[in-house]
Design an enzyme around this catalytic site. Structure first.
Site, PDB file in Angstrom:
ATOM      1  N   CYS A  17       0.834  -1.203   0.000  1.00 40.69           N
ATOM      2  CA  CYS A  17       0.000   0.000   0.000  1.00 40.69           C
ATOM      3  C   CYS A  17       0.869   1.252   0.000  1.00 40.69           C
ATOM      4  O   CYS A  17       1.392   1.664   1.047  1.00 40.69           O
ATOM      5  CB  CYS A  17      -0.935  -0.014   1.206  1.00 40.69           C
ATOM      6  SG  CYS A  17      -1.989   1.450   1.284  1.00 40.69           S
ATOM      7  N   CYS A  35      -0.433   4.116   2.150  1.00 41.08           N
ATOM      8  CA  CYS A  35      -0.209   3.927   3.595  1.00 41.08           C
ATOM      9  C   CYS A  35       1.253   4.161   3.956  1.00 41.08           C
ATOM     10  O   CYS A  35       1.556   4.776   4.977  1.00 41.08           O
ATOM     11  CB  CYS A  35      -0.563   2.494   4.026  1.00 41.08           C
ATOM     12  SG  CYS A  35      -2.072   1.849   3.318  1.00 41.08           S
ATOM     13  N   ASP A  36       2.158   3.619   3.164  1.00 47.45           N
ATOM     14  CA  ASP A  36       3.552   3.523   3.600  1.00 47.45           C
ATOM     15  C   ASP A  36       4.543   4.364   2.798  1.00 47.45           C
ATOM     16  O   ASP A  36       5.710   4.474   3.190  1.00 47.45           O
ATOM     17  CB  ASP A  36       4.001   2.045   3.551  1.00 47.45           C
ATOM     18  CG  ASP A  36       3.178   1.186   4.503  1.00 47.45           C
ATOM     19  OD1 ASP A  36       2.798   1.686   5.569  1.00 47.45           O
ATOM     20  OD2 ASP A  36       2.899   0.024   4.162  1.00 47.45           O
TER      21      ASP A  36
END
Ligand code: NDP
Length: 317
Positions: free
Chosen positions: A140, A143-144
């Protein structure tokens, strides 16, 4: 089979942000929800390290911590959170039947499905090792990606997700190397062109991952091979992103619910309603576009409100 059939007003399947948010709303509406956690209590977020984009956590929070807090919040309003795996359903009649671990039978007035989706990974030992260590493997970018700003990363995949994520990473990272296993993209032309026209994205066609390299703690690079020539070379990278698709966890519903060709549950747009009255869906089980904790939580709220209104409309008849 158990001869003790339990009757419940609201059964929630799944324990990610969608399921727990549905539980908080359903419990506060006196629907006495029972939530079955499934095989991965806490859902996909339990494999994420730091969550910095969920509103309300200015200092960030780890995925597992956030899920424990969500569970506590659901239990504070007396959601009955249980271990167990829903193995079978029967949505063919007014009473929705659900089986836990193939044994326990439950009859539900409403069901909220929050079973999520699982990111696909390549399955290489080295990939799984650094994924488990939280040392640089992610599925992701949204997200990261932030953790890799001003660094060099590699992303695998050639679909719309891979293109979207590569483009997202290109704005944070100094260089993004994209590994495409065929000689062409699967993504739509517009998405592929966007990637091709981005200066700091390097696309390697006919290229696959041989091994994710690291120092035992974190990723330091990726060994790749050209699948036409078998030539190998190493790419320096601190992040290895996998964007080769997701599999929604919806197999047990396929006999009763309308699913798209990948298996995502089709809901009535703008609602959480499925094609079966009294059965609602929230989170990634119906969402192949946004796939964020906060959107899952939002649709969990929608599902509980829809379930409550559906019950109210039945009793008003
Ligand atoms: P897709 O299934 O479309 O693409 C998966 C990609 O991963 C393919 O290019 C495939 O390669 C590659 N792949 C699969 N397995 C491997 C492997 N083992 N090694 C290397 N590469 C591999 O998944 P997406 O998640 O990209 O998209 C899912 C759906 O969501 C699609 O319908 C897409 O259009 C949609 N979507 C739409 C978006 C938008 O409109 N903004 C954004 C994101 C997704 P190959 O091509 O060789 O099979």
């Amino acid at each position: 089979m158990s001869d003790q059939i339990e009757k419940v007003k609201c059964l929630i399947i799944g324990s990610g942000p969608a399921g727990y948010t549905a539980a908080i709303y359903a419990a506060r509406a006196n629907m006495s929800p029972i939530l079955y956690q499934g095989t991965q209590p806490g859902g996909q977020l339990t494999t994420t390290n730091e969550v910095e984009n969920f509103p309300g956590y200015p200092e960030g929070v780890t995925g597992p911590e956030m899920m424990i807090e969500l569970q506590k919040q659901a239990e504070r309003f007396e959601t009955d959170v249980r271990d167990g795996w829903i193995t079978k359903v029967d949505f063919s009649a007014d009473v929705h039947k659900v089986w836990v671990n193939d044994v326990k039978e439950i009859h539900c007035e409403t069901v909220i499905i929050s079973t999520g989706a699982s990111a696909k990974y390549l399955g290489l030992d080295s990939e799984q090792k650094y994924l488990k260590l939280g040392g640089g493997v992610s599925a992701c970018a949204v997200c990261d990606g932030f953790f890799y700003r001003n660094q060099e990363v590699v992303i695998v995949g050639a679909g719309d997700s891979a293109c979207e994520e590569a483009h997202y990473l290109s704005k944070l990272c100094t260089k993004v190397t994209m590994l495409v296993r065929r000689d062409q993209f699967r993504a739509s032309k517009i998405m592929a062109n966007r990637v091709k026209n981005t200066e700091n994205i390097d696309i390697l066609f006919n290229t696959e991952t041989d091994e994710v390299l690291g120092d035992g703690q974190v990723v330091t690079g990726v060994r790749v091979f050209n699948n036409l020539t078998n030539e190998k070379h190493d790419i320096i990278a601190t992040g290895f992103f996998v964007a080769i698709g997701h599999q929604p966890n919806t197999g047990i519903f396929q006999e009763f619910l309308n699913l798209d060709e990948t298996g995502y549950i089709i809901n009535t747009p703008g609602t959480s309603k499925t094609n079966v009255p009294g059965v609602f869906v929230s989170g990634d089980a119906a969402d192949h576009v946004y796939r964020q904790a906060v959107t899952a939580a939002g649709t969990g709220c929608m599902a509980a409100l829809d379930a409550e209104r559906w019950l109210a409309s039945k009793t008003a008849l």
